[in-house]
Design an enzyme around this catalytic site. Structure first.
Site, PDB file in Angstrom:
ATOM      1  N   GLU A 196      -1.390  -5.852  -7.363  1.00 39.03           N
ATOM      2  CA  GLU A 196      -2.536  -8.279  -6.942  1.00 39.03           C
ATOM      3  C   GLU A 196      -1.080  -8.621  -7.183  1.00 39.03           C
ATOM      4  O   GLU A 196      -1.934  -9.574  -6.635  1.00 39.03           O
ATOM      5  CB  GLU A 196      -3.977  -7.405  -7.471  1.00 39.03           C
ATOM      6  CG  GLU A 196      -5.382  -6.620  -6.581  1.00 39.03           C
ATOM      7  CD  GLU A 196      -6.362  -6.659  -7.921  1.00 39.03           C
ATOM      8  OE1 GLU A 196      -6.420  -7.129  -8.498  1.00 39.03           O
ATOM      9  OE2 GLU A 196      -6.805  -6.573  -6.239  1.00 39.03           O
ATOM     10  N   ARG A 227       0.894  -1.168  -0.470  1.00 37.17           N
ATOM     11  CA  ARG A 227       0.260  -0.260   0.353  1.00 37.17           C
ATOM     12  C   ARG A 227       0.370   1.390  -0.308  1.00 37.17           C
ATOM     13  O   ARG A 227       1.426   1.639   1.147  1.00 37.17           O
ATOM     14  CB  ARG A 227      -0.777  -0.051   1.297  1.00 37.17           C
ATOM     15  CG  ARG A 227      -1.916  -1.294   1.165  1.00 37.17           C
ATOM     16  CD  ARG A 227      -2.679  -1.136   0.366  1.00 37.17           C
ATOM     17  NE  ARG A 227      -3.792  -1.527   0.373  1.00 37.17           N
ATOM     18  CZ  ARG A 227      -4.705  -2.074  -1.280  1.00 37.17           C
ATOM     19  NH1 ARG A 227      -4.851  -1.655  -1.933  1.00 37.17           N
ATOM     20  NH2 ARG A 227      -5.835  -2.606  -0.833  1.00 37.17           N
ATOM     21  N   GLU A 238     -14.737  -8.967  -5.582  1.00 37.57           N
ATOM     22  CA  GLU A 238     -13.649  -9.183  -4.044  1.00 37.57           C
ATOM     23  C   GLU A 238     -12.948 -10.213  -4.086  1.00 37.57           C
ATOM     24  O   GLU A 238     -11.539 -10.396  -3.758  1.00 37.57           O
ATOM     25  CB  GLU A 238     -13.704  -8.133  -3.993  1.00 37.57           C
ATOM     26  CG  GLU A 238     -13.764  -6.195  -4.287  1.00 37.57           C
ATOM     27  CD  GLU A 238     -12.917  -5.884  -5.043  1.00 37.57           C
ATOM     28  OE1 GLU A 238     -11.466  -6.994  -4.525  1.00 37.57           O
ATOM     29  OE2 GLU A 238     -13.348  -5.138  -5.513  1.00 37.57           O
ATOM     30  N   ALA A 276     -10.757  -6.537   0.063  1.00 35.45           N
ATOM     31  CA  ALA A 276     -11.460  -5.438   0.076  1.00 35.45           C
ATOM     32  C   ALA A 276     -11.481  -5.223  -1.025  1.00 35.45           C
ATOM     33  O   ALA A 276     -10.436  -5.222  -2.333  1.00 35.45           O
ATOM     34  CB  ALA A 276     -11.266  -4.778   0.976  1.00 35.45           C
ATOM     35  N   GLU A 322      -9.151 -11.384  -5.355  1.00 32.71           N
ATOM     36  CA  GLU A 322      -7.777 -11.415  -4.458  1.00 32.71           C
ATOM     37  C   GLU A 322      -7.643 -12.236  -3.864  1.00 32.71           C
ATOM     38  O   GLU A 322      -6.505 -13.442  -3.220  1.00 32.71           O
ATOM     39  CB  GLU A 322      -8.719 -10.617  -3.621  1.00 32.71           C
ATOM     40  CG  GLU A 322      -8.493  -8.984  -4.140  1.00 32.71           C
ATOM     41  CD  GLU A 322      -8.421  -7.629  -3.484  1.00 32.71           C
ATOM     42  OE1 GLU A 322      -8.603  -7.977  -2.019  1.00 32.71           O
ATOM     43  OE2 GLU A 322      -8.040  -7.085  -3.226  1.00 32.71           O
TER      44      GLU A 322
END
Length: 171
Positions: A108, A29, A58, A41, A62
Site C-alpha cells: 500500500e 499486484r 479500508e 478493498a 487506502e
C-alpha cells in the site's frame, strides 16, 4: 474429494463524489505482475468484524476518506469453482477527508489515487482497459443503479446470507 481455497471474504468500496467521479487506486499486484486500477478493498480477516465496518476501515486506510452515506451496491463470488471467496461492494457517498491519515507500508506504500467520472470508468470497462473484477462489477452496477434512481441499492447493514460465515445459520 474437491479442494478449494477457503477465504474470509472481502469488501470493496465504490466511493462516488458529488460530481459522479469514482475514486480509483492503483497498486502493484504480484500474482498478475502489474499495477492495476481498482477500487479500495480489503479482506474481512478481523474476527467478528461487520462487513460495513471493514469497508469503512479500508476506505480510511487506502484513501484517507470517510463517508456519511453507505449502501450495498452488489455482491459476487470471485471463482465459485475453486474458492468460497465472496465480495460485497459498497457505495460510499458524502465523502470527506479522514481525521487520521493512515501510514501505508508494503503493497500500500505507493498507492496512486485518481478521481475518474463514472461514465469514463464504464467506457474503460467496455474497452477492456481495466480488469479488476470488483472495479468492473462495481462500475457497471453503479451505472445501472444510477439509471434507476439508486432504487436498487441495499441497506448498508443488510444481512449477507451468501457469505460463508453465515452458511450454517438460519437466515
Amino acid at each position: 474429494m474437491r479442494e478449494y481455497l477457503d477465504h474470509p471474504g472481502a469488501v470493496a468500496i465504490l466511493a462516488l463524489d458529488e460530481q459522479d467521479r469514482v475514486l480509483l487506486i492503483k497498486q502493484y499486484r504480484h500474482p498478475v505482475r502489474t499495477r492495476d486500477w481498482e477500487l479500495p478493498a480489503g479482506l474481512l480477516d478481523e474476527d467478528g468484524e461487520h462487513p460495513l465496518v471493514g469497508a469503512q476501515r479500508e476506505l480510511a486506510e487506502e484513501a484517507d476518506l470517510v463517508a456519511t452515506e453507505w449502501n450495498v451496491l452488489g455482491e459476487f463470488a470471485t471463482s465459485p469453482g475453486g474458492s468460497n471467496e465472496v465480495i460485497r461492494i459498497y457505495l460510499a457517498r458524502g465523502l470527506a477527508a479522514a481525521a487520521d491519515v493512515f501510514e501505508r507500508t508494503e503493497e500500500e506504500a505507493d498507492i496512486e489515487v485518481r478521481w475518474v467520472p463514472l461514465d469514463d470508468c464504464v467506457d474503460a470497462v467496455l474497452a477492456r482497459r481495466v480488469q479488476n473484477p470488483s472495479l468492473v462489477i462495481g462500475v457497471l452496477a453503479a451505472q445501472a443503479a444510477r439509471a434507476r434512481g439508486w432504487s436498487t441499492l441495499g441497506a448498508a447493514d443488510e444481512p449477507w446470507p451468501r457469505h460463508p460465515v453465515n452458511w450454517d445459520h438460519t437466515v
